[in-house]
Design a protein around this motif. Structure first.
Motif, PDB file in Angstrom:
ATOM      1  N   LEU A 137       0.816  -1.208   0.000  1.00 33.34           N
ATOM      2  CA  LEU A 137       0.000   0.000   0.000  1.00 33.34           C
ATOM      3  C   LEU A 137       0.856   1.267   0.000  1.00 33.34           C
ATOM      4  CD1 LEU A 137      -2.726  -1.028   2.608  1.00 33.34           C
ATOM      5  CD2 LEU A 137      -3.144  -0.521   0.196  1.00 33.34           C
ATOM      6  N   TYR A 138       1.918   1.265   0.815  1.00 35.77           N
ATOM      7  CA  TYR A 138       2.673   2.496   1.043  1.00 35.77           C
ATOM      8  C   TYR A 138       3.967   2.617   0.248  1.00 35.77           C
ATOM      9  CZ  TYR A 138      -0.530   3.515   4.874  1.00 35.77           C
ATOM     10  OH  TYR A 138      -1.640   3.795   5.606  1.00 35.77           O
ATOM     11  N   ALA A 139       4.580   1.496  -0.135  1.00 39.07           N
ATOM     12  CA  ALA A 139       5.867   1.554  -0.837  1.00 39.07           C
ATOM     13  C   ALA A 139       5.802   2.352  -2.139  1.00 39.07           C
ATOM     14  CB  ALA A 139       6.385   0.141  -1.096  1.00 39.07           C
ATOM     15  N   PRO A 140       4.711   2.248  -2.937  1.00 36.92           N
ATOM     16  CA  PRO A 140       4.665   3.040  -4.173  1.00 36.92           C
ATOM     17  C   PRO A 140       4.719   4.545  -3.926  1.00 36.92           C
ATOM     18  CG  PRO A 140       3.071   1.254  -4.268  1.00 36.92           C
ATOM     19  CD  PRO A 140       3.585   1.300  -2.857  1.00 36.92           C
ATOM     20  N   LEU A 141       4.473   4.978  -2.697  1.00 33.50           N
ATOM     21  CA  LEU A 141       4.545   6.402  -2.359  1.00 33.50           C
ATOM     22  C   LEU A 141       5.956   6.794  -1.938  1.00 33.50           C
ATOM     23  CD1 LEU A 141       1.285   6.594  -0.181  1.00 33.50           C
ATOM     24  CD2 LEU A 141       1.526   7.001  -2.642  1.00 33.50           C
ATOM     25  N   THR A 142       6.874   5.820  -1.937  1.00 34.88           N
ATOM     26  CA  THR A 142       8.258   6.033  -1.516  1.00 34.88           C
ATOM     27  C   THR A 142       9.199   5.533  -2.611  1.00 34.88           C
ATOM     28  OG1 THR A 142       8.665   3.858  -0.505  1.00 34.88           O
ATOM     29  CG2 THR A 142       7.446   5.470   0.806  1.00 34.88           C
ATOM     30  N   LYS A 143      10.487   5.495  -2.287  1.00 41.16           N
ATOM     31  CA  LYS A 143      11.471   4.943  -3.216  1.00 41.16           C
ATOM     32  C   LYS A 143      11.854   3.515  -2.853  1.00 41.16           C
ATOM     33  CE  LYS A 143      13.437   9.344  -4.688  1.00 41.16           C
ATOM     34  NZ  LYS A 143      14.671  10.149  -4.886  1.00 41.16           N
ATOM     35  N   MET A 144      11.147   2.926  -1.908  1.00 40.14           N
ATOM     36  CA  MET A 144      11.421   1.554  -1.498  1.00 40.14           C
ATOM     37  C   MET A 144      10.760   0.561  -2.446  1.00 40.14           C
ATOM     38  SD  MET A 144      11.182   1.425   2.655  1.00 40.14           S
ATOM     39  CE  MET A 144      12.244   2.453   3.684  1.00 40.14           C
ATOM     40  N   GLU A 145      11.471  -0.523  -2.698  1.00 37.04           N
ATOM     41  CA  GLU A 145      10.915  -1.600  -3.496  1.00 37.04           C
ATOM     42  C   GLU A 145      10.798  -2.897  -2.706  1.00 37.04           C
ATOM     43  OE1 GLU A 145      12.908  -2.201  -7.198  1.00 37.04           O
ATOM     44  OE2 GLU A 145      12.784  -0.084  -7.776  1.00 37.04           O
ATOM     45  N   GLU A 146      11.567  -3.024  -1.617  1.00 37.01           N
ATOM     46  CA  GLU A 146      11.519  -4.252  -0.838  1.00 37.01           C
ATOM     47  C   GLU A 146      11.774  -3.986   0.638  1.00 37.01           C
ATOM     48  OE1 GLU A 146      14.471  -6.601  -2.859  1.00 37.01           O
ATOM     49  OE2 GLU A 146      16.003  -6.114  -1.362  1.00 37.01           O
ATOM     50  N   PHE A 147      11.352  -4.922   1.463  1.00 32.97           N
ATOM     51  CA  PHE A 147      11.624  -4.858   2.895  1.00 32.97           C
ATOM     52  C   PHE A 147      11.923  -6.263   3.384  1.00 32.97           C
ATOM     53  CE2 PHE A 147       7.322  -6.359   3.086  1.00 32.97           C
ATOM     54  CZ  PHE A 147       7.188  -7.012   4.309  1.00 32.97           C
ATOM     55  N   SER A 148      12.528  -6.355   4.568  1.00 29.62           N
ATOM     56  CA  SER A 148      12.899  -7.646   5.124  1.00 29.62           C
ATOM     57  C   SER A 148      12.433  -7.765   6.563  1.00 29.62           C
ATOM     58  CB  SER A 148      14.421  -7.843   5.083  1.00 29.62           C
ATOM     59  OG  SER A 148      14.899  -7.811   3.761  1.00 29.62           O
ATOM     60  N   VAL A 149      12.186  -8.994   6.960  1.00 28.01           N
ATOM     61  CA  VAL A 149      11.875  -9.325   8.347  1.00 28.01           C
ATOM     62  C   VAL A 149      12.912 -10.343   8.815  1.00 28.01           C
ATOM     63  CG1 VAL A 149      10.258 -10.538   9.866  1.00 28.01           C
ATOM     64  CG2 VAL A 149       9.413  -8.827   8.243  1.00 28.01           C
ATOM     65  N   TYR A 150      13.513 -10.075   9.974  1.00 26.71           N
ATOM     66  CA  TYR A 150      14.445 -11.050  10.545  1.00 26.71           C
ATOM     67  C   TYR A 150      13.713 -11.920  11.553  1.00 26.71           C
ATOM     68  CZ  TYR A 150      18.211 -13.279  13.060  1.00 26.71           C
ATOM     69  OH  TYR A 150      19.024 -14.233  13.632  1.00 26.71           O
ATOM     70  N   SER A 151      13.898 -13.226  11.424  1.00 26.33           N
ATOM     71  CA  SER A 151      13.259 -14.182  12.328  1.00 26.33           C
ATOM     72  C   SER A 151      14.305 -14.800  13.239  1.00 26.33           C
ATOM     73  CB  SER A 151      12.556 -15.279  11.526  1.00 26.33           C
ATOM     74  OG  SER A 151      12.123 -16.314  12.388  1.00 26.33           O
ATOM     75  N   PRO A 152      14.370 -14.411  14.518  1.00 27.62           N
ATOM     76  CA  PRO A 152      15.297 -15.051  15.455  1.00 27.62           C
ATOM     77  C   PRO A 152      15.004 -16.539  15.628  1.00 27.62           C
ATOM     78  CG  PRO A 152      14.472 -12.984  16.361  1.00 27.62           C
ATOM     79  CD  PRO A 152      13.636 -13.299  15.153  1.00 27.62           C
ATOM     80  N   ALA A 153      13.727 -16.904  15.513  1.00 26.34           N
ATOM     81  CA  ALA A 153      13.353 -18.309  15.691  1.00 26.34           C
ATOM     82  C   ALA A 153      13.914 -19.180  14.581  1.00 26.34           C
ATOM     83  CB  ALA A 153      11.835 -18.442  15.747  1.00 26.34           C
ATOM     84  N   LEU A 154      13.964 -18.631  13.361  1.00 23.41           N
ATOM     85  CA  LEU A 154      14.447 -19.390  12.213  1.00 23.41           C
ATOM     86  C   LEU A 154      15.881 -19.042  11.847  1.00 23.41           C
ATOM     87  CD1 LEU A 154      11.277 -19.161   9.924  1.00 23.41           C
ATOM     88  CD2 LEU A 154      11.908 -20.993  11.503  1.00 23.41           C
ATOM     89  N   GLY A 155      16.379 -17.950  12.436  1.00 25.01           N
ATOM     90  CA  GLY A 155      17.749 -17.535  12.156  1.00 25.01           C
ATOM     91  C   GLY A 155      17.960 -17.096  10.723  1.00 25.01           C
ATOM     92  N   THR A 156      16.942 -16.461  10.126  1.00 22.44           N
ATOM     93  CA  THR A 156      17.051 -16.061   8.730  1.00 22.44           C
ATOM     94  C   THR A 156      16.223 -14.810   8.468  1.00 22.44           C
ATOM     95  OG1 THR A 156      16.877 -16.874   6.452  1.00 22.44           O
ATOM     96  CG2 THR A 156      15.055 -17.396   7.922  1.00 22.44           C
ATOM     97  N   TYR A 157      16.488 -14.181   7.331  1.00 25.11           N
ATOM     98  CA  TYR A 157      15.695 -13.057   6.866  1.00 25.11           C
ATOM     99  C   TYR A 157      14.705 -13.543   5.818  1.00 25.11           C
ATOM    100  CZ  TYR A 157      19.021  -9.768   9.002  1.00 25.11           C
ATOM    101  OH  TYR A 157      19.804  -9.066   9.888  1.00 25.11           O
ATOM    102  N   MET A 158      13.591 -12.848   5.716  1.00 26.62           N
ATOM    103  CA  MET A 158      12.622 -13.066   4.653  1.00 26.62           C
ATOM    104  C   MET A 158      12.399 -11.730   3.974  1.00 26.62           C
ATOM    105  SD  MET A 158      10.177 -15.529   6.918  1.00 26.62           S
ATOM    106  CE  MET A 158      10.939 -14.881   8.407  1.00 26.62           C
ATOM    107  N   THR A 159      12.614 -11.678   2.662  1.00 22.66           N
ATOM    108  CA  THR A 159      12.588 -10.413   1.933  1.00 22.66           C
ATOM    109  C   THR A 159      11.482 -10.416   0.886  1.00 22.66           C
ATOM    110  OG1 THR A 159      14.973 -10.100   2.240  1.00 22.66           O
ATOM    111  CG2 THR A 159      13.924  -8.841   0.479  1.00 22.66           C
ATOM    112  N   TYR A 160      10.682  -9.350   0.891  1.00 21.51           N
ATOM    113  CA  TYR A 160       9.586  -9.199  -0.066  1.00 21.51           C
ATOM    114  C   TYR A 160       9.870  -8.010  -0.974  1.00 21.51           C
ATOM    115  CZ  TYR A 160       5.090  -8.427  -2.217  1.00 21.51           C
ATOM    116  OH  TYR A 160       4.100  -8.250  -3.153  1.00 21.51           O
TER     117      TYR A 160
END
Length: 270
Positions: A234-257
């Motif tokens: 919803l909000y990224a098209p109003l910015t210069k961002m194309e992707e974001f990431s979430v870090y999962s301590p439980a899985l020890g990895t990042y997930m990037t959209y």
């Protein structure tokens, strides 16, 4: 006392084991694909609500009579309808396809609510008073609001609350909720995806702009959430961002959209 301590240790061991569950690459991909699909579904509803809301506010002959709105899916179409103050009639209907910003059809013929609309409206009116119960910890920080998305789930409903803001340069992650209700709107279960609001600042005071953002999840919520994806789209098209990431301590990895590619992947770093 020893028996109680033993039981507590067993419960804690089960919880820790559940939080540290290992996923194969195939299992993780299936999980992320499912989350992405739900995030896209939420976005399609909010996209229609946003743009139809702008349109109805410009329609002077109808806007003053509107009481509330409902958004729902019919086959490949997302419809937003605006009800009168008594919630007995549909005053306007906008239909969207393929997440378009302009409706493929508009209808201003007044009519009674159909069965789908009556069901969603009943759930909406029933669940809202329940949200004031302190046990659900639903709150709205100053400068933000909560938008409601209601999705049919067999004989039940999924009710999402996601944050919104009119402030420039902010993507309002966090402060999002999911409630499962019965067919009447009575809450059966609830989930909070984040412990607080996590506003991502995209425009700094010195004039620089951010092109990426990352936040972490608690071990009890190890995956990126569908609400994360919806909010970003919803909000990224109003910015210069194309992707974001979430870090999962439980899985020890990042997930990037990435919203332009509509891709959700496990990554080593954001």
């Amino acid at each position: 006392m020893k028996q109680i301590a033993g039981i507590l240790l067993i419960i804690m061991s089960v919880l820790i084991s559940a939080q540290e569950k290992k996923y194969s690459d195939q299992e993780l991909k299936q999980k992320l694909d499912s989350i992405k699909a739900e995030g896209n579904l939420l976005f399609s509803h909010e996209n229609a609500s946003w743009h139809s809301g702008d349109l109805i506010s410009q329609n002077k002959s109808v806007a003053g009579s509107v009481g509330t709105y409902l958004t729902y899916k019919v086959h490949d179409t997302i419809k937003t309808v605006f009800l009168n103050r008594e919630q007995s009639l549909v005053l306007a209907e906008y239909s969207f396809k393929n997440n378009g910003t302009k409706p493929v059809k508009e209808n201003f013929r007044q009519r009674k609510l159909n069965n789908t609309e009556s069901g969603i409206n009943k759930v909406r009116n029933t669940i809202i008073p329940q949200l004031s119960d302190p046990k659900y910890e639903v709150g709205v920080p100053e400068g933000y609001n909560l938008n409601i998305i209601i999705l049919p789930l067999n004989e039940k409903y999924k009710v999402y609350l996601i944050p919104g803001t009119s402030q420039n340069g902010i993507i309002p992650f966090g402060n999002d909720y999911l409630f499962i209700t019965d067919g009447e709107g009575k809450i059966l279960s609830n989930q909070r995806f984040h412990s607080r609001l996590i506003p991502a600042i995209t425009q700094m005071e010195n004039g620089t702009t951010s092109v990426k953002t990352t936040h972490s999840h608690l071990k009890t919520n190890p995956f990126i959430s569908a609400t994360d994806i919806c909010t970003f789209k919803l909000y990224a098209p109003l910015t210069k961002m194309e992707e974001f990431s979430v870090y999962s301590p439980a899985l020890g990895t990042y997930m990037t959209y990435n919203y332009k590619k509509d891709s959700l992947e496990k990554t080593k770093k954001p």
